[in-house]
Design a protein around this motif. Structure first.
Motif: not given
Length: 1014
Positions: A629-642, A668-672, A704-705
């Motif tokens: 279930q945690r795998g479906l939590e969106p990642r934050g902007r900082a982690a994505l940008e990195q 990440e779109l799939f995750r979301t 958005s992130d």
């Protein structure tokens, strides 16, 4: 019998110890506590009664009392029974037998400790304890004939009730002592009901011999009585069939049969000094209460051939002749059987059965759903409906599964391969537990109820009666929840196991199209193209490889989850494509087999629409995200940008860098999308989220992130390719509209402004050229042809719109806004937020526009009128031709535009004085306006609900169709998929549209008052 009272002497000698008031506890008191008494003081007084002088010292009595469900209740019942004996001889006989005969002691005390109602019966009829003395083989499993002998002495309704309770006493004794299991006890109760119906009919016939002489009357048991699985207290469902005897007039014969049937029902149902037996319910007959009580066989047949609904054939599964003319009853069952076993071929058969089950749940009072043992989710009815569905589908060709008993039918379904052995065993165990729990609840007061009590004393008694002695309340609740969970999990799964066996039994290469039975099952489950579905099943599960074996384990469950969606065919097709892509990857099938959440999540995602499956098929390794279930939590902007910037650094050239960034975006779109679908649909391990607003916010933030990170990576790739590490000008991207508001949907464009500021010492013209080139290259790279969802950046909100330059310096923006800015630009800037590039420059731009978007002292009347005029013009000009304004999520009545313009006008007027309004987010600003009392809470909630719903509709359309849209789809399956995403059960599309219109109509009314001042 005289009992001691608490006011007696402070110290009184007792057999086996001393009781001291206010002093140390007696040894008897301690022993009573140890044996499970909850009120040992009262128990001491009862044991001290003179009538118990010969048994109170017997340690076996105390042990036997301690073994009962409620020792206090058992002791009180025993005292009442002893007190009620007619003379000293009867009392001594009872006590002597109690001491010397263990079977009697266990039976009698067991009943007294479990049933207050049967203790009352024994107190009224103190000789009836002798019904528990015999302990012979025939006594252990009596049938109808034995019960008929037990009722033979009854000559009127009063004596019939007494005899009935005497027989019931023996059944309960065997039940609570474990001599019979729950299925045997239920069968005995049904046989006792049969004998009682026969006795009542005999009384009715004796009272009206003329009526009896001119008609044949058959009594057909239905429901639990017909299925040999009756409760202690239940309506006895029946249907009556009547015929005239030879030479009699049919009309007169039917009237006579009706009088006999009515009299029989009254004998059983009416209350007299001995209470009641049970209601006889004939409402399952054709036309229900509105139909004649008795019909001829030909009349029954005509009705079922022409008018009967699906549920009426389902009810006939348990039809069994029990009284009256049994030959006529058997003829009735044989005549209707062919109709019953072809009911599954009726149009909408599965939908009808499912709709009936949902209707049952919907009619449960909200406060009772969690305690409803019979009708609630995971309750008895879930087992029965699932078993009956399988019987109706497969019983057409397999007579071995046609039993009226749920447990017998379940065993036959398991033996025939229609249900997996483990599943059948688990469901059997759960059903037996739930039925035993139901029996113990009803046995206490012999009242018809299916609610698990809330009182601790009741729960303790029930838990102990089921053998739970250490912590009976905790153990009972734990077992109840565990079994309910098993039933809920297996309820749907039962429908699909037959398909597994149909596939597994085929020889390699055998055509699936010849398997007629499997095709029919797929049709019944809602698959529109069963031929294609069968080909997929064969491709996935045929053969002897380990891969095929695992698929055969997975498919039955997956097919069920696919069938729960609006488009099962698409789900199965998607699963085959993903399996073809990953079938040789060792972790894929293991993940689905060993992680229950992964398989269910995958099924939900594949059958919910086009977008998520398309994303997954281009990155099938993303299946791994579904295992946790945690795998479906969106990642934050900082982690994505990195991650994206690291991918850009590794890439050779800007185009390859943007391709890598797009790969991250796709995953990440799939995750979301997957998290959104599962949050909306829910799964066994992760129920649907109750707050739609939280889902909307999570999707908006995540996309958005992700867009911000993608733009940051694209900007870095462009700068690196053209200028190395340093651009001659500082450069920033400002998010606008939904992008700046963190409210992007799956199909949203990214509204932006570009701003640059030449570095110290840099040539301004060169800096301007560099900035313009950066913008052009970013747009080119992001618009390169790709199978991924497009990321379109829209800069039309810039000064001068499409006529103005794409990028300006900070000074140029300041000059324009100081001289030319219009009120609509101030409104647009409410959503401005830096999203990529130079952070300091981004903050400087926000500081620059702050006086425009939060004008000091608010807006003047002219500006307010201009905002209203613009909104009215947009409503008149931008609504697509032919669109239904009540169903357009963006521009329609009460849609996104109405809510956002209302909130933005409040911001323009009051943000200068209310810091909470200085946010780019619509819902946050609306909440702040409510907190500042600028809008009543009820109106704010109305606008928020409409905004969330309209946003979810747009997201749903993109998820379902794979392309953006602001209106509900016209295609039926797509519309049904949108409804499922929004939380509506199948068949409730109309409710969805009605609710949408109602919610947005209310929002429009608020908007017209708050925005237009209407």
């Amino acid at each position: 019998m005289t009992l001691p009272h608490e006011g007696e002497s402070a110290k009184r000698p007792l057999k086996g110890g001393w009781r001291e008031t206010g002093g140390r506890r007696s040894s008897t008191f301690t022993r009573l506590l140890r044996h499970g008494f909850t009120d040992p003081s009262a128990a001491e007084r009862l044991l001290d009664a003179p009538d118990l002088d010969t048994v109170r010292d017997d340690p076996l009595l105390l042990d036997a009392l301690g073994a009962t469900a409620d020792p206090d209740l058992a002791l009180l019942g025993l005292v009442r029974l002893v007190e009620g004996q007619e003379d000293e001889v009867g009392r001594r006989e009872l006590l002597d037998t109690l001491v010397t005969a263990k079977p009697l002691r266990d039976r009698l005390l067991g009943v007294l400790g479990a049933s207050e109602a049967l203790a009352d019966h024994l107190a009224r009829h103190p000789r009836d304890w002798r019904a528990l003395v015999t302990y012979e083989a025939v006594d252990l499993h009596p049938g109808v004939e034995e019960f008929e002998r037990g009722l033979a002495e009854a000559t009127d309704p009063v004596s019939l009730r007494v005899s009935y309770r005497r027989c019931l006493l023996a059944i309960a004794a065997r039940d609570v002592c474990g001599t019979t299991d729950v299925a045997e006890a239920a069968a005995e109760l049904a046989d006792l009901a049969t004998a009682t119906l026969r006795a009542a009919l005999a009384m009715a016939r004796a009272a009206a011999p003329a009526d009896a002489a001119q008609c044949r009357l058959a009594v057909i048991a239905m429901g639990k009585c017909g299925g040999h699985e009756l409760n202690y207290v239940s309506d006895v469902d029946v249907i009556f069939v009547g015929e005239a005897v030879e030479g009699a007039d049919e009309g007169k014969a039917l009237r006579a049969a009706t009088r006999l049937a009515s009299h029989m029902m009254r004998i059983c149902s009416e209350t007299n000094v001995e209470g009641t037996i049970w209601p006889v319910d004939a409402n399952l007959r054709p036309e229900g209460r509105n139909g004649p009580l008795v019909r001829t066989l030909s009349s029954h047949l005509a009705y079922y051939q022409r008018w009967a609904k699906t549920w009426e054939f389902q009810a006939l599964l348990k039809a069994r002749p029990v009284a009256g003319d049994l030959e006529l009853g058997e003829e009735y069952v044989a005549t209707l059987a062919p109709l019953v076993w072809h009911a599954a071929e009726r149009e909408n058969f599965v939908a009808d059965v499912q709709k009936m089950r949902r209707r049952v749940i919907e009619n449960i009072p909200a406060g009772e759903v969690d305690r409803e043992l019979k009708l609630g989710p995971g309750g008895l009815r879930d087992v029965e409906f699932a078993v009956q569905m399988l019987q109706l589908v497969h019983g057409r060709s397999d007579t071995s599964i046609r039993s009226g008993s749920t447990l017998e039918a379940l065993a036959a379904l398991g033996a025939g391969g229609y249900v997996g052995r483990v599943d059948a065993a688990q469901l059997d165990d759960a059903y037996r537990f739930l039925r035993a729990l139901e029996h113990r609840i009803q046995l206490y007061k012999l009242r018809r109820t299916h609610l698990v009590p809330e009182d601790d004393a009741d729960l303790r008694r029930i838990g102990r009666s089921l053998g739970m002695r250490t912590e009976p309340i905790t153990e009972l609740n734990r077992a109840w929840k565990r079994h309910t969970s098993v039933v809920r999990r297996l309820h749907e799964k039962l429908f699909y196991r037959p398909l597994l066996d149909a596939v597994a039994q085929l020889a390699p290469g055998e055509t699936r199209l010849s398997t007629t039975a499997a095709r029919e099952r797929l049709v019944a489950l809602g698959y529109a193209d069963p031929s294609a579905a069968l080909r997929h099943l064969e491709a996935l599960a045929s053969g002897v490889s380990r891969k095929a074996a695992i698929q055969r384990t997975l498919l039955p469950v997956l097919l069920g989850w696919f069938a729960d969606s609006a488009d099962p065919d698409a789900g199965l097709l998607g699963f085959r494509k993903v399996s073809d892509a990953l079938g040789k990857t060792p972790w894929y099938l293991r993940l689905l087999r060993d992680e229950g959440a992964a398989a269910e999540n995958l099924a939900r995602v594949l059958s919910a629409g086009r977008l998520a499956p398309d994303l997954l098929l281009r990155a099938p390794e993303a299946v791994a995200l579904l295992g946790d279930q945690r795998g479906l939590e969106p990642r934050g902007r900082a982690a994505l940008e990195q991650e994206i910037l690291a991918a850009v650094r590794r890439a050779d050239g800007a185009e390859q860098a943007v391709t890598a960034a797009r790969g991250v975006r796709r995953r990440e779109l799939f995750r979301t999308a997957a998290g959104d679908i599962i949050g909306s649909y829910g799964t066994e391990e992760s129920p649907a989220e109750a707050d739609p607003g939280a889902l909307v916010d999570r999707v908006g933030d995540a996309i958005s992130d992700l867009t911000s990170a993608t733009l940051a990576g694209t900007l870095r790739a462009v700068v690196r390719d053209g200028w190395g590490d340093t651009l001659p000008t500082r450069f920033a991207v400002i998010g606008m509209g939904r992008f700046g508001g963190h409210e992007l949907g799956y199909g949203s464009d990214a509204d932006v402004l570009f701003v640059h500021e030449p570095r110290e010492g840099a040539d301004e013209q060169e800096a301007a050229k560099a900035a313009a080139k950066v913008v052009a290259e970013m747009r080119r790279l992001l618009q390169l042809p790709s199978a991924d969802p497009p990321l379109l950046i829209d800069a039309d909100l810039r000064p001068e719109g499409r006529s103005g330059p794409l990028v300006r310096t900070l000074k140029s923006y300041a000059a324009y806004y100081r001289r030319w800015s219009l009120v609509w630009e101030s409104q647009a800037l409410l959503r401005a937020e830096p999203v990529a590039g130079d952070e300091e420059l981004g903050r400087a731009f926000i500081d620059l526009v702050a006086p425009l978007r939060y004008p000091p002292e608010g807006l003047g009347e002219d500006a307010i009128r201009e905002v209203r005029r613009l909104k009215a013009r947009m409503e008149a000009e931008r609504m697509p031709r032919g669109a239904d304004p009540t169903l357009h999520a963006k521009l329609g009545r009460g849609g996104l535009s109405d809510v956002e313009w209302t909130v933005q006008l409040l911001q323009l007027e009051h943000a200068w004085a209310e810091p909470g309004l200085r946010t780019t987010r619509t819902r946050e600003a609306l909440a702040a306006a409510c907190a500042a009392e600028l809008i009543p809470a009820e109106e704010a909630a109305t606008l928020d609900e409409a905004w969330v719903l309209a946003t979810r509709v747009r997201n749903a359309v993109m998820l379902v169709r794979g392309r953006a849209g602001d209106t509900f789809p016209s295609d039926g399956r797509e519309l049904a998929a949108v409804a499922r995403y929004l939380g509506y059960d199948p068949g409730h599309v109309g409710d969805m549209l009605d609710d949408y219109r109602r919610i947005t109509r209310r929002a429009r009314a608020v908007m017209e008052e708050r925005f237009y001042g209407a």
